[in-house]
Scaffold this motif. Structure first.
Motif, PDB file in Angstrom:
ATOM      1  N   GLN A  69      38.510  68.303  48.840  1.00 34.52           N
ATOM      2  CA  GLN A  69      38.460  67.124  50.007  1.00 34.52           C
ATOM      3  C   GLN A  69      39.072  66.289  50.335  1.00 34.52           C
ATOM      4  O   GLN A  69      40.239  65.963  51.246  1.00 34.52           O
ATOM      5  CB  GLN A  69      37.262  67.850  51.080  1.00 34.52           C
ATOM      6  CG  GLN A  69      37.051  67.102  52.316  1.00 34.52           C
ATOM      7  CD  GLN A  69      35.438  67.729  52.734  1.00 34.52           C
ATOM      8  OE1 GLN A  69      34.977  68.037  52.449  1.00 34.52           O
ATOM      9  NE2 GLN A  69      35.798  66.816  54.268  1.00 34.52           N
ATOM     10  N   THR A  70      38.387  65.234  49.665  1.00 33.06           N
ATOM     11  CA  THR A  70      38.977  64.014  49.362  1.00 33.06           C
ATOM     12  C   THR A  70      40.774  64.090  49.142  1.00 33.06           C
ATOM     13  O   THR A  70      41.709  63.739  50.058  1.00 33.06           O
ATOM     14  CB  THR A  70      37.965  62.342  48.894  1.00 33.06           C
ATOM     15  OG1 THR A  70      37.272  63.017  49.330  1.00 33.06           O
ATOM     16  CG2 THR A  70      39.090  61.533  49.069  1.00 33.06           C
ATOM     17  N   GLN A 105      42.682  66.429  49.854  1.00 37.92           N
ATOM     18  CA  GLN A 105      43.446  67.347  50.732  1.00 37.92           C
ATOM     19  C   GLN A 105      44.270  66.042  51.713  1.00 37.92           C
ATOM     20  O   GLN A 105      44.943  66.607  51.952  1.00 37.92           O
ATOM     21  CB  GLN A 105      42.592  68.331  51.528  1.00 37.92           C
ATOM     22  CG  GLN A 105      43.083  68.870  51.507  1.00 37.92           C
ATOM     23  CD  GLN A 105      44.437  69.692  51.680  1.00 37.92           C
ATOM     24  OE1 GLN A 105      45.172  70.181  50.881  1.00 37.92           O
ATOM     25  NE2 GLN A 105      45.932  69.658  53.053  1.00 37.92           N
ATOM     26  N   TYR A 106      42.475  65.298  52.229  1.00 40.90           N
ATOM     27  CA  TYR A 106      42.976  64.439  53.369  1.00 40.90           C
ATOM     28  C   TYR A 106      44.334  63.607  52.235  1.00 40.90           C
ATOM     29  O   TYR A 106      44.917  63.206  53.912  1.00 40.90           O
ATOM     30  CB  TYR A 106      41.851  63.238  53.407  1.00 40.90           C
ATOM     31  CG  TYR A 106      41.633  62.251  53.682  1.00 40.90           C
ATOM     32  CD1 TYR A 106      42.278  61.232  55.090  1.00 40.90           C
ATOM     33  CD2 TYR A 106      41.734  60.631  52.680  1.00 40.90           C
ATOM     34  CE1 TYR A 106      41.711  60.688  55.624  1.00 40.90           C
ATOM     35  CE2 TYR A 106      41.891  59.815  53.537  1.00 40.90           C
ATOM     36  CZ  TYR A 106      42.277  59.761  54.757  1.00 40.90           C
ATOM     37  OH  TYR A 106      42.266  58.452  55.535  1.00 40.90           O
TER      38      TYR A 106
END
Length: 133
Positions: free
Chosen positions: A14-15, A17-18
């Motif tokens: 998720q990080t 992807q950020y």
């Protein structure tokens, strides 16, 4: 046979992807700047061609135009280098090595990456002068 990619990054998917989205946005902005500078250079070159055919021109105008062109070329070079650094960072995300300091091998702080998402060096490496090729 399925191969699994080794993830050394200190960040979860998720990080990562950020940061990928952040880098893609910065690349879009830089590419727009690149196009604008290329247009400026083209316009200056066209103006030079028109000035060359004119009999009356002042030497100061040539100096100003030359300086403006030089600044545009320098900015274009820096912008292209920045785009390459962004592309390298995106590749590190794909390779699973994003967020690892090239000099120390330690994780780069998330806050540093938010400020300079294309960096390859931790603030510690930068302070020790290890952030050069």
């Amino acid at each position: 046979m399925e191969t699994t990619k080794t993830i050394n990054s200190p960040f979860d998917e998720q990080t990562l992807q950020y940061f990928k989205e952040l880098l893609l946005e910065k690349r879009r902005e830089a590419e727009q700047q690149e196009a604008q500078v290329e247009e400026n250079i083209s316009n200056l070159n066209e103006a030079d061609d028109a000035d060359q055919s004119s009999i009356a021109h002042h030497m100061g105008d040539f100096g100003s135009d030359t300086e403006e062109k030089q600044l545009n070329y320098q900015f274009l070079e820096r912008t292209r280098k920045y785009i390459n650094q962004i592309n390298d960072a995106l590749q590190r995300i794909e390779d699973g090595t994003y967020g690892i300091c090239k000099a120390t091998g330690n994780p780069i702080a998330k806050g540093r990456l938010e400020s300079v998402p294309h960096t390859r060096y931790s603030i510690e490496a930068k302070e020790q002068g290890l952030d050069h090729e």
